[in-house]
Design a protein around this motif. Structure first.
Motif, short mmCIF file in Angstrom:
data_model
loop_
_atom_site.label_atom_id
_atom_site.label_comp_id
_atom_site.label_asym_id
_atom_site.label_seq_id
_atom_site.Cartn_x
_atom_site.Cartn_y
_atom_site.Cartn_z
N ARG A 217 -7.06 10.27 -6.43
CA ARG A 217 -6.44 11.63 -6.10
C ARG A 217 -7.34 12.52 -6.19
O ARG A 217 -8.02 13.06 -7.08
CB ARG A 217 -5.47 11.55 -7.19
N VAL B 184 -9.54 12.13 -9.55
CA VAL B 184 -8.99 11.16 -10.53
C VAL B 184 -9.15 9.80 -9.95
O VAL B 184 -8.52 9.56 -9.01
CB VAL B 184 -7.57 11.83 -10.86
N ILE C 36 -8.25 5.89 -10.63
CA ILE C 36 -7.11 5.25 -11.31
C ILE C 36 -7.33 3.51 -10.53
O ILE C 36 -7.23 3.29 -9.56
CB ILE C 36 -5.61 5.62 -10.83
N ARG D 100 -4.95 -1.90 -12.65
CA ARG D 100 -4.14 -2.04 -13.72
C ARG D 100 -3.42 -0.71 -14.36
O ARG D 100 -2.23 -1.04 -14.80
CB ARG D 100 -5.34 -2.66 -15.06
N VAL D 101 -3.96 0.33 -14.16
CA VAL D 101 -3.43 1.60 -14.68
C VAL D 101 -2.13 1.78 -13.72
O VAL D 101 -1.18 2.43 -14.09
CB VAL D 101 -4.34 2.88 -14.78
N LEU E 122 0.72 0.02 -14.70
CA LEU E 122 1.28 0.55 -16.05
C LEU E 122 2.16 1.95 -15.39
O LEU E 122 3.23 2.02 -15.80
CB LEU E 122 0.15 1.06 -16.91
N ALA E 123 1.57 2.54 -14.77
CA ALA E 123 2.22 3.91 -14.38
C ALA E 123 3.52 3.52 -13.40
O ALA E 123 4.47 4.33 -13.66
CB ALA E 123 1.16 4.87 -13.45
N ASP F 136 5.38 1.14 -13.83
CA ASP F 136 6.39 0.39 -14.59
C ASP F 136 7.04 1.58 -15.53
O ASP F 136 8.08 1.46 -15.69
CB ASP F 136 5.65 -0.44 -15.74
N GLY F 137 6.33 2.55 -15.78
CA GLY F 137 6.80 3.57 -16.45
C GLY F 137 7.31 4.87 -15.38
O GLY F 137 7.56 5.88 -16.07
N GLU F 138 7.45 4.43 -14.24
CA GLU F 138 7.98 5.48 -13.22
C GLU F 138 7.07 6.69 -13.36
O GLU F 138 7.37 8.17 -13.13
CB GLU F 138 9.30 5.89 -13.37
N GLN F 139 5.67 6.75 -13.55
CA GLN F 139 4.92 7.91 -13.45
C GLN F 139 4.25 7.86 -12.09
O GLN F 139 3.83 7.02 -11.82
CB GLN F 139 3.60 7.43 -14.78
N GLU F 140 4.21 9.25 -11.82
CA GLU F 140 3.74 9.59 -10.57
C GLU F 140 2.37 9.60 -10.57
O GLU F 140 1.80 10.20 -11.43
CB GLU F 140 4.22 10.89 -9.87
N VAL F 141 1.64 8.85 -9.53
CA VAL F 141 0.28 9.13 -9.50
C VAL F 141 -0.52 9.64 -8.36
O VAL F 141 -1.73 10.12 -8.34
CB VAL F 141 -0.56 7.61 -9.58
N ARG F 142 0.55 10.17 -7.33
CA ARG F 142 -0.05 10.41 -6.14
C ARG F 142 -0.63 12.05 -6.30
O ARG F 142 0.26 12.73 -6.98
CB ARG F 142 1.00 10.50 -4.97
#
Lengths: 216, 375
Positions: free
Chosen positions: B348, B357, B359, B362-363, B366-367, B369-375
């Motif tokens: 990113r 950043v 990523i 595997r991460v 995880l993200a 699954d927890g509805e964490q935004e990575v974009r």
């Protein structure tokens, strides 16, 4: 103050933890976390702690959240591992170094300027779990609290199936079974004022939450 | 390390993958990047970031540095971005002039303005361009003493650097010639460099690429890729060239073939990506907005195909995306086949930040699954 789930997140081990946090914060700080889905929950039956740890790791790697934290049980009783040690090694591998959890709850700033928090149930210092934390909310005038303890102990001798490690949980739920209406889950019991919303440890928790998510 | 230990290492560690052509990048003063570092690149790299974070510029920087032996670095990008105009004088109507100021951070054209891209990996690669004054003793024309020239440095023999200059016109434009001389030039490089924009590939270009793989095992893998979006595809035939080029597709159970254009954008996009992958063997493929034209439901299979094809053809792939479906597909593929996703990383970039950043899959899982935004 509006929190945004894309930037603010609290990770907890299970639904009951989420409900307790949501109701306490709603009553004490007037903030509706449930509406914005700020509190994310794992499944206690499928390794809630490991899920929380994974979410913290993801947040530490992806660097997208600006205020985030976790609430986990310390455990460290009856042969259960001390979860604090596991959290400390995760944090330390991401350059967040804490020797021991402060009683007021851990807060730190990451290398990229995010605020990270960790609360270890019940009070960051003692062994225990969510139920240990909630015991402090049983009204002191409740005369059947002592009786709920005796009844639980007696039930165990009469063949009750709960494991010793869950004795506190059994006692708290026994006591909740005698309220009106009976058998509320923890969050609902707080909302219905069967459980109080203030005690020294809960006040410290609310203050930790406020410092993590709200204070500048 | 003593040799005994080294020997043990060799015997105990399973076959190590050879180092990738590019594992890291450092960009200075190029387009929107004053400075950007990208580390930990893998075989398949997905670049994410908000609008205007510089995703396409990063692809162009990679294209430039892996084309370090090309005389036409950034010409294609400039024409694509509309930073060029058709020469208004002279005889050849198709000749382009490129306004090179946009290559530099801040869009300024001044003496000493310079950008550079350095890549680490199996070998170090480096490109730079600098604006300089033409020396007074320069041979004119086309050099105008006192005017600007753009210089490039090339590592020469024994650490000596060879510097060459190209004259700029008084308005700061660089004569580039007709686009036909440089748009397909990446394919001629060793290793080859392919670049895909969001534009549909012209049929003539598809037939040109097809000619390079037809009747080889790469034809089969291309057809297999097409079946990801259209499982009933039996055969593909291409004929003609230029304006007369055509692509015909035979569907299962049909008595006669249909033109490719009737099958929807997804089929054309996959065909173009598969052909570009096969044609970039041993080199690099850069794809802008890789999700373009593809339905979310094909994404997990699409990513499986991308990694397998990138491995098979030994291509290092860089792609940008806005798509959450792409990220979710990587998470899903990781659950199904972590051996494949070991080759995927997401990078990113953010406006104003000097480090990307990184990523891994595997991460990502995880993200998601927890509805964490990575974009």
């Amino acid at each position: 103050m509006i929190l945004d789930k894309n930037y603010h997140r609290l990770f907890v081990e299970g639904q009951s933890d989420a409900a307790v946090v949501n109701k306490l914060v709603l009553r004490r700080l007037g903030l509706d976390l449930a509406q914005n889905r700020i509190v994310s929950t794992g499944d206690r039956d499928e390794g809630g702690f490991e899920w929380v740890r994974g979410q913290l790791e993801a947040a530490l790697v992806t660097k997208k959240l600006v205020r985030f934290g976790a609430v986990v049980d310390r455990d460290a009783v009856s042969g259960k591992p001390d979860r604090w040690l596991s959290m400390r090694s995760l944090l330390s591998s991401h350059d967040v170094d804490i020797d021991a959890p402060p009683a007021a709850g851990m807060l730190a700033t990451t290398a990229w300027g995010a605020r990270i928090g960790l609360w270890v149930m019940p009070d960051n210092v003692s062994a225990g779990d969510l139920e240990t934390f909630l015991e402090s909310l049983v009204p002191t005038e409740s005369r059947d609290w002592a009786w709920a303890g005796e009844a639980t102990t007696r039930a165990k001798t009469e063949g009750a199936e709960f494991r010793d490690v869950h004795a506190r949980k059994a006692r708290l739920n026994t006591w909740l079974a005698w309220r009106d209406p009976p058998g509320n889950p923890y969050g609902t019991a707080i909302e219905a004022t069967q459980l109080r919303d203030s005690s020294p440890v809960v006040d410290t928790f609310v203050d930790w939450f406020k410092r993590l998510f709200i204070d500048p | 390390m003593n040799s005994g230990f080294a020997r043990r290492l060799r015997t105990t560690i399973p076959r190590m993958p050879r180092s990738l052509p590019i594992s890291g990048l450092e960009i200075r003063n190029f387009r929107c990047f004053e400075r950007l570092r990208v580390d930990g690149l893998t075989r398949v790299n997905l670049i994410v970031g908000t609008n205007n974070s510089g995703k396409t510029a990063l692809l162009e920087a990679i294209e430039a540095v892996v084309s370090d032996m090309s005389p036409f670095i950034l010409y294609r990008a400039s024409v694509e971005r509309g930073e060029s105009h058709v020469r208004s004088w002279g005889s050849a109507g198709e000749d382009h002039e490129i306004n090179v100021r946009h290559w530099f951070h801040g869009h300024t054209l001044a003496e000493g303005t310079s950008f550079s891209v350095r890549a680490t990996g199996e070998r170090e690669r480096f490109v730079s361009r600098t604006i300089e004054r033409v020396p007074s003793d320069a041979p004119a024309p086309p050099f105008v003493p006192g005017g600007f020239q753009i210089t490039l440095e090339r590592p020469g023999m024994r650490k000596n650097t060879v510097t060459a200059g190209l004259p700029l016109l008084p308005d700061g434009s660089l004569g580039a010639g007709p686009p036909s001389t440089f748009t397909g030039f990446g394919a001629l490089l060793h290793p080859p460099v392919g670049f895909m924009t969001t534009q549909r590939l012209p049929v003539a270009e598809l037939t040109r690429l097809w000619a390079g793989i037809v009747l080889t095992p790469r034809e089969d893998s291309t057809i297999a890729a097409l079946r990801l979006v259209e499982p009933t595809i039996e055969r593909v035939a291409m004929s003609g060239s230029g304006d007369a080029a055509s692509v015909q597709v035979l569907l299962r159970g049909a008595s006669s073939p249909v033109p490719l254009g009737t099958l929807g954008e997804g089929v054309s996009r996959i065909l173009a990506i598969a052909l570009q992958l096969a044609s970039s063997q041993g080199g690099f493929l850069l794809i802008d907005e890789i999700e373009s034209g593809l339905h979310w439901s094909v994404m997990p299979k699409f990513w499986r195909f991308l990694v397998q094809a990138a491995r098979e053809f030994d291509v290092q792939l860089f792609a940008t995306t806005h798509s959450k479906d792409c990220i979710e597909a990587i998470a899903r593929l990781h659950r199904e086949d972590p051996g494949l996703t070991a080759d995927i990383t997401v990078h990113r970039i953010e406006a104003g930040k000097t480090d990307s950043v990184r990523i891994d899959a595997r991460v990502i899982e995880l993200a998601i699954d927890g509805e964490q935004e990575v974009r």
